[in-house]
Write a protein that holds these residues in place. Structure first.
Motif, short mmCIF file in Angstrom:
data_model
loop_
_atom_site.label_atom_id
_atom_site.label_comp_id
_atom_site.label_asym_id
_atom_site.label_seq_id
_atom_site.Cartn_x
_atom_site.Cartn_y
_atom_site.Cartn_z
N ARG A 197 0.82 -1.21 0.00
CA ARG A 197 0.00 0.00 0.00
C ARG A 197 0.86 1.27 0.00
N ASN A 198 2.16 1.12 0.25
CA ASN A 198 3.03 2.29 0.27
C ASN A 198 3.12 2.97 -1.09
N TYR A 209 0.63 3.89 -2.67
CA TYR A 209 -0.51 4.81 -2.74
C TYR A 209 -0.55 5.68 -1.49
N THR A 210 -1.31 6.78 -1.55
CA THR A 210 -1.48 7.58 -0.34
C THR A 210 -2.48 6.86 0.55
N LEU A 211 -2.43 7.18 1.85
CA LEU A 211 -3.35 6.57 2.80
C LEU A 211 -4.80 6.88 2.41
N LYS A 212 -5.01 8.13 1.95
CA LYS A 212 -6.36 8.55 1.56
C LYS A 212 -6.87 7.68 0.40
N GLU A 213 -6.01 7.44 -0.58
CA GLU A 213 -6.41 6.59 -1.72
C GLU A 213 -6.79 5.19 -1.24
N CYS A 214 -6.00 4.65 -0.30
CA CYS A 214 -6.27 3.29 0.22
C CYS A 214 -7.63 3.24 0.92
N ASP A 243 1.11 6.57 7.82
CA ASP A 243 1.16 7.01 6.43
C ASP A 243 1.70 5.88 5.53
N LYS A 244 2.77 5.22 6.01
CA LYS A 244 3.37 4.11 5.26
C LYS A 244 3.56 2.91 6.20
#
Lengths: 245, 183
Positions: free
Chosen positions: B100-101, B103-108, B135-136
């Motif tokens: 998931r790193n 992508y941004t947390l918001k996108e996830c 965040d990551k």
């Protein structure tokens, strides 16, 4: 025949060589493995990964391009060089996104097999988690830059064997990346094809054929069956026997 | 010396992991009996003890660090354990959760809770009881010092067995290439 009398010393062994042969080739022909990643003995050497570095008369050289000379003293399997090879391999792992559990090349991958054999349990350094582009545009080929170690094999092979120049490197240092020669920059618009040697000889999972991922099940794969060193030396000697009889 | 008081204490937990590594530990099969002669489990999902004791010999941590609670538990383990071990690829490299790193947390969160297929009453969860996501996703050694790593997804039962028996016997555990696997 007189050539066969020429030797150099590699660690504790006398290794014979032919005039013009590299230290790497002479060692492999004698059954002595030197770890390597950017080099594939079937193609021209490049000496960029430095994994095959040996100490020749006290100075470091890439053995894949360094010609053998009679009487020279070469060190390869020393604690210092093993440590250096471990560090180089760990750095390759952290600067890309090498996710072995989720990679379909796992078991066939030379980066992974090298790390196994060097006895690397972890990456030691901080992961970079870089953002890199995946190009899945081509119907038969995928280019996953996350797994690329920038060995340049695809660039060299596409240029000199496939005669297509599909791949090139751009950028500098940590920003270096593989680019594709096509108007859109995508594989689908390039002249690449599924039988290109450049595609078939990627040592990692950066260039792969689609729909072939599970042809061989995990556990039965190249380096599940044999150590990289054994497999590599055996293939090298078989090729040499074909070439020189 | 089979003195019960001298048993080595072992704590285990799973952070951003799938418990596959714990399953692999159980996969040492009947050797578990021999292991239990040598070790005593402290906090672990095996005995359901929730808090780690202040002084533990060996801490085995599966999974990477993906939220604030993971960071808290990891720091507790580091403070309590004489030897801290990253177990499996997620603990060592972030593993699959770290994908998931890219992508941004918001996108996830939007992909999972807003745009996801079949989502009804779309809302990103925000209950204060839920640990905040980082965040990551990070491997353990980005947060605390890690003493050993057991590679593998999961590490095989033999890796656990060799590592623990070596450590308990006072040998420095070094895995042979045949036991080093990342998949």
């Amino acid at each position: 025949m007189p050539d066969s009398k020429k030797t150099f010393q590699l660690d504790d062994r006398e290794v014979p060589f032919r005039e013009g042969q590299t230290i790497f080739d002479a060692a492999m022909a004698a059954g002595i493995f030197i770890p390597h990643l950017c080099h594939n003995p079937d193609f021209e050497p490049h000496s960029s990964c430095r994994l095959c570095t040996v100490i020749v008369n006290g100075r470091p050289f890439a053995s894949c391009t360094q010609p053998a000379v009679a009487g020279q003293m070469v060190q390869s399997n020393t604690p210092e060089l093993r440590d250096m090879r471990r560090m180089l391999t760990q750095m390759l792992f952290v600067e890309g996104n090498h996710n072995c559990p989720g990679c379909i090349k796992s078991g066939h991958c030379r980066l992974q097999a090298t790390a196994y054999e060097l006895g690397i349990p972890d990456n030691h350094y901080q992961q970079f988690f870089p953002l890199r582009e995946v190009d899945a545009s081509h119907p038969g080929i995928i280019l996953d830059r996350d797994r690329c170690i920038l060995c340049g094999l695809c660039v060299r092979i596409s240029r000199s064997v496939d005669k297509k120049n599909v791949f090139a490197m751009t950028g500098r240092g940590i920003d270096t990346t593989i680019v594709v020669d096509s108007p859109s920059g995508l594989l689908v618009d390039s002249t690449v094809s599924v039988d290109d040697q450049a595609v078939l000889n990627c040592p990692v999972g950066a260039l792969m054929l689609k729909r072939m991922a599970f042809d061989v099940p995990f556990g039965d794969r190249t380096y599940d069956q044999a150590l990289y060193s054994e497999d590599s030396v055996a293939r090298f000697q078989a090729t040499e026997a074909n070439r020189h009889g | 010396m089979a003195d019960a008081k001298k048993k080595v204490t072992v704590a285990t937990c799973s952070l951003a992991g799938c418990f596959g590594c714990h399953m692999s530990l159980l996969d040492i099969d009947e050797r578990l009996i021999a292991l239990l002669e040598l070790v005593e489990f402290d906090r672990s999902p095996i005995n359901d003890i929730k808090e780690i004791s202040p002084s533990v010999d060996v801490g085995l941590i599966e999974g990477g660090v993906c939220n604030a609670e993971n960071v808290h538990v990891l720091r507790q383990f580091r403070a309590s354990c004489r030897v801290l071990v990253a177990v499996g690829e997620c603990a060592a490299t972030g593993g699959v959760p770290a994908m998931r790193n890219h992508y941004t947390l918001k996108e996830c969160l939007q992909e999972a809770y807003v745009r996801g297929i079949g989502v009804a009453g779309a809302e990103i969860p925000s209950d204060p009881e839920l640990p905040l996501l980082l965040d990551k996703v990070q491997p353990l050694h980005h947060v605390v010092k890690v003493d050993y790593t057991l590679p593998g997804c999961p590490p095989s039962a033999d890796v656990f067995w060799m590592f623990l028996t070596d450590l308990i016997a006072g040998r420095d555990p070094v895995l042979p290439p045949s036991l080093i696997r990342y998949d």
